[in-house]
Design a protein around this motif. Structure first.
Motif, PDB file in Angstrom:
ATOM      1  N   ASP A   6       0.850  -1.183   0.000  1.00 49.03           N
ATOM      2  CA  ASP A   6       0.000   0.000   0.000  1.00 49.03           C
ATOM      3  C   ASP A   6       0.890   1.240   0.000  1.00 49.03           C
ATOM      4  OD1 ASP A   6      -1.695   2.107   0.543  1.00 49.03           O
ATOM      5  OD2 ASP A   6      -2.660   1.174   2.270  1.00 49.03           O
ATOM      6  N   THR A   8       0.329   4.220   0.566  1.00 47.52           N
ATOM      7  CA  THR A   8       0.013   5.237   1.575  1.00 47.52           C
ATOM      8  C   THR A   8       0.764   5.021   2.883  1.00 47.52           C
ATOM      9  OG1 THR A   8      -1.915   4.064   2.495  1.00 47.52           O
ATOM     10  CG2 THR A   8      -2.293   5.503   0.596  1.00 47.52           C
ATOM     11  N   LYS A  11       4.880   7.605   4.775  1.00 48.95           N
ATOM     12  CA  LYS A  11       4.383   8.855   5.348  1.00 48.95           C
ATOM     13  C   LYS A  11       5.421   9.979   5.201  1.00 48.95           C
ATOM     14  CE  LYS A  11       0.821   6.515   7.008  1.00 48.95           C
ATOM     15  NZ  LYS A  11      -0.547   6.659   6.466  1.00 48.95           N
ATOM     16  N   GLN A  22      -1.457  -3.860   6.301  1.00 49.15           N
ATOM     17  CA  GLN A  22      -0.654  -2.940   5.493  1.00 49.15           C
ATOM     18  C   GLN A  22       0.841  -3.228   5.564  1.00 49.15           C
ATOM     19  OE1 GLN A  22      -2.387   0.624   7.448  1.00 49.15           O
ATOM     20  NE2 GLN A  22      -2.796   1.340   5.364  1.00 49.15           N
ATOM     21  N   ARG A 132       9.748  13.077   3.800  1.00 48.76           N
ATOM     22  CA  ARG A 132       9.289  13.434   2.466  1.00 48.76           C
ATOM     23  C   ARG A 132      10.305  14.294   1.718  1.00 48.76           C
ATOM     24  NH1 ARG A 132       4.158  13.124   1.509  1.00 48.76           N
ATOM     25  NH2 ARG A 132       4.565  11.044   2.321  1.00 48.76           N
ATOM     26  N   ARG A 140       9.962   4.899  -1.679  1.00 47.85           N
ATOM     27  CA  ARG A 140       8.657   4.363  -2.095  1.00 47.85           C
ATOM     28  C   ARG A 140       8.699   3.869  -3.539  1.00 47.85           C
ATOM     29  NH1 ARG A 140       4.998   8.924  -2.412  1.00 47.85           N
ATOM     30  NH2 ARG A 140       5.862   9.040  -4.523  1.00 47.85           N
TER      31      ARG A 140
END
Length: 346
Positions: A6, A8, A11, A22, A132, A140
């Motif tokens: 997944d 998502t 983070k 997950q 991020r 990712r």
């Protein structure tokens, strides 16, 4: 078990999801390979990367760590495994044991159903926490595409169980072994790994430690280990008053946030702790920079101005605030969420 990842769960500041829906043994295996690949590319090493591996006390953690370790060894990593640990001890290990990077399997203060990964790398004694803005999107994409690097030879593991003793000794050295009063202190780590650091710390302090919920239990039977939810502090506040204690201490689930209770049973605002620490540091090192997030300027601005420092305000998020610290070469930083950072410890 569904091994499709997944997206998502990647983070802003960590990887985090519900186990096993997950994040499970199959998905963490791939994620660990993605993180390894990111480290190899980012650090441009001509040798096997030296990685720290550590973890918290959640019930799903042993299964997840087993697969993460397997993936890293297959990829060719040289692992220093420090065992069950706090996130600050993990960051400390990166520089103290001269490792290139590492992973902490933990979901911090989140409910027991969750688990996750925090990861970081070390360049020249400066720790970069991945979020991020510092590589999470790349990890990712590497993981989802399964574009993994393997060095062609199996890695190896060495274990180091001295991290808390080393970390506490380093902290005393940095503050020059101060004389500390014999205080009565009540601590409640909420059955999480913050208990391990507190045990090591109070062995070195001339204080009376009254323990609440020190047994590691990933079901968190007393309460969720999240002191930012002040309802989790009710029993600690009562105990401070009952014991006529000088101080109460409440770390979060992975020990990287902390709240304090005063002798009256009141929760001390994080901005006040930041201001107090800034005052002490600036009296010895004036004109240094102090970093706060935009929610944490109350109390701090006046203290920094009074004691001759320079205030730097940044966006919310521990990865962002530590990057600002590095960029500004700041002495200290504090967040409204109870995170505190010192230049000497990354």
């Amino acid at each position: 078990m569904n091994s499709k990842i997944d997206p998502t769960i990647f983070k802003a500041y960590d990887i985090r999801g519900i186990y096993p829906a997950q994040l499970n043994e199959e998905t963490i295996y791939k994620i660990a390979k993605g993180i390894f690949t990111f480290f190899v590319k980012k650090l441009n090493l001509s040798r096997a990367p030296r990685l720290v591996l550590s973890y918290d006390g959640r019930t799903s953690t042993p299964m997840l760590v087993k697969e993460a370790r397997k993936a890293l060894l297959e990829s060719g990593a040289e692992i220093t495994e420090i065992g069950m640990s706090t996130t600050p001890a993990f960051y400390f290990s990166l520089t103290h044991y001269d490792c290139d990077a590492g992973l902490q399997v933990s979901a911090s203060h989140n409910p027991k159903e969750y688990n996750g990964i925090k990861f970081a790398f070390n360049t020249g004694g400066k720790v970069t926490k991945i979020g991020r803005d510092t590589g999470m999107d790349e990890v990712r994409e590497l993981t989802l595409a399964e574009k993994f690097i393997s060095l062609g030879s199996k890695g190896r593991v060495k274990r180091n169980e001295d991290v808390f003793e080393d970390q506490v000794e380093n902290a005393f050295r940095l503050v020059q072994y101060p004389t500390i009063k014999k205080l009565k202190v009540v601590a409640d780590p909420g059955n999480a790994v913050g208990a391990l650091y507190l045990e090591a710390l109070f062995k070195k302090l001339p204080c009376e430690l009254i323990k609440m919920n020190f047994k590691i239990d990933g079901n968190f039977p007393a309460h969720q280990p999240d002191p930012l939810q002040f309802e989790t502090l009710v029993d600690l506040r009562k105990k401070v008053l009952e014991e006529k204690a000088d101080l109460g201490i409440a770390p979060d689930g992975d020990g990287d946030r902390i709240f304090f209770i005063n002798e009256k049973g009141d929760v001390i605002q994080a901005s006040l702790i930041t201001a107090l620490v800034a005052r002490e540091l600036l009296q010895k090192q004036p004109r240094e920079k102090i970093v706060v997030d935009v929610r944490n300027t109350f109390n701090v601005e006046a203290a920094v101005k009074k004691y001759g420092g320079v205030l730097v305000v940044t966006r919310v998020g521990h990865a962002l605030i530590t990057e600002t610290m590095k960029k500004e070469n700041a002495l200290f930083a504090g967040e409204n969420s109870g995170h505190y950072f010192f230049r000497e410890t990354g």
